[in-house]
Design a protein around this motif. Sequence first.
Motif, short mmCIF file in Angstrom:
data_model
loop_
_atom_site.label_atom_id
_atom_site.label_comp_id
_atom_site.label_asym_id
_atom_site.label_seq_id
_atom_site.Cartn_x
_atom_site.Cartn_y
_atom_site.Cartn_z
N ALA A 1 8.65 -0.33 -6.42
CA ALA A 1 8.94 0.45 -7.63
C ALA A 1 7.71 0.52 -8.53
O ALA A 1 7.39 1.57 -9.11
N LEU A 2 6.99 -0.59 -8.63
CA LEU A 2 5.76 -0.60 -9.43
C LEU A 2 4.71 0.32 -8.80
O LEU A 2 4.05 1.08 -9.52
N MET A 3 4.57 0.28 -7.48
CA MET A 3 3.62 1.16 -6.80
C MET A 3 3.93 2.62 -7.12
O MET A 3 3.02 3.41 -7.44
N GLU A 4 5.19 2.99 -7.08
CA GLU A 4 5.57 4.38 -7.31
C GLU A 4 5.42 4.79 -8.77
O GLU A 4 5.33 5.99 -9.07
N SER A 5 5.37 3.82 -9.68
CA SER A 5 5.19 4.15 -11.10
C SER A 5 3.75 4.56 -11.40
O SER A 5 3.49 5.22 -12.42
N ASN B 1 0.83 -1.20 0.00
CA ASN B 1 0.00 0.00 0.00
C ASN B 1 0.87 1.25 0.00
O ASN B 1 2.05 1.22 0.37
N ARG B 2 0.25 2.36 -0.40
CA ARG B 2 1.00 3.62 -0.46
C ARG B 2 1.62 4.00 0.89
O ARG B 2 2.75 4.50 0.92
N GLY C 1 -5.52 -1.53 -9.52
CA GLY C 1 -5.83 -2.45 -8.44
C GLY C 1 -4.65 -2.67 -7.52
O GLY C 1 -3.82 -1.78 -7.31
N LYS C 2 -4.52 -3.89 -7.00
CA LYS C 2 -3.61 -4.17 -5.91
C LYS C 2 -2.30 -4.83 -6.36
O LYS C 2 -2.27 -5.63 -7.29
N ILE C 3 -1.24 -4.48 -5.64
CA ILE C 3 0.06 -5.12 -5.77
C ILE C 3 0.28 -5.94 -4.50
O ILE C 3 0.08 -5.45 -3.38
N THR D 1 -8.34 3.95 -10.05
CA THR D 1 -7.69 2.66 -10.30
C THR D 1 -6.67 2.29 -9.24
O THR D 1 -6.02 1.25 -9.33
N SER D 2 -6.52 3.11 -8.20
CA SER D 2 -5.69 2.73 -7.06
C SER D 2 -6.40 1.64 -6.27
O SER D 2 -7.58 1.34 -6.51
N GLY D 3 -5.70 1.04 -5.31
CA GLY D 3 -6.36 0.05 -4.47
C GLY D 3 -7.56 0.63 -3.75
O GLY D 3 -8.64 0.02 -3.71
#
Length: 334
Positions: A319-323, A40-41, A328-330, A158-160
């Motif tokens: 890194a994917l979260m920050e891109s 999560n962020r 959806g979810k990582i 489109t965020s979690g």
Amino acid sequence: MRAIEISTPGGPEVLRLVERPDPVPNAHEVLIRVTASGVNRPDVFQRAGHYPPPPGASDLPGLEIAGEIVGGDLESSANRWGFKRGDRVCALVTGGGYADLAVAPILQCLPIPAGLSDVEAASLPENYFTVWSNVMDRAMLGRGEGGDDEVLLVQGGTSGIGVAAVQIAHALGHRVFATAGSDDKCRAVEALGAERGINYRTEDFVEVVRELTRGRGADVVLDMVAGDYVPREIQAMADGGRLVLIATLGGAKAEVPFAEVMRRRLTITGSTLRPRPVAFKAAIAANLRERVWPLLACAAIKPVIYRTFAAEHAAQAHALMESSTHIGKIMLAW
């Protein structure tokens, strides 16, 4: 146990796989063998040194988990749902989720809904607790001046958080609009239940929302951006509307036209969930189990998993979260 720790504040590369002593549950807590953890962020903010854990919380990142109960205070009076050793659960935690063992207050545990994998279940707690607390409890969607016809605007659909908010509000019968950063993402939020995805790069969400509500505006706005979005959101709100802020990705300051706030009876509020007491989170858990878990069980709402990484590749997940390219979810798998 294996765990992912933050070696020093910095970029994704500071995350490292280590061995730590097994955590010991206190009264009213259970020990969970973790099979999946959500990314999560707030984990990213903590890694960067901007979001320290509250007093008493683990220094390890990770706010949501799923797995099997392997011990703890199962005789506790707080065990209202009769959890026992071997039960599969998901849980909201204040930290420590990036590990293959974690402790959680038993009141913050929920059974894994029928038909969901552990990875899917681990994607639920942080976002679903946050959405319910802010959209349904704090902003009172459906209980304001607009009644049953109230409209929700979600910034960052489109965020979690956005995916959860769109689906929950739509499943409960509300009109939903959501912003996103590309036409493809707009179509994705529409597939999840948004009446209209709004591309914030090419469209003015104020104009779109007011046009589609015949000039009335949105009754509730869920905002993770803040900054210069706030005065525009006020323009997009219906009289008696509520703006609830849960992050400040666009800046922590804004110019607010307070005369308009007073004249139109608007409410500007916000919250953080992590430092709230167990009793507060337990009340949210009870509402989720009653109102939302049945929707998951019948697939009216579905977890949206973008990508799952092996836990040792947590740096790649961050890194994917920050891109911000995901929908959806990582997740991390242990």
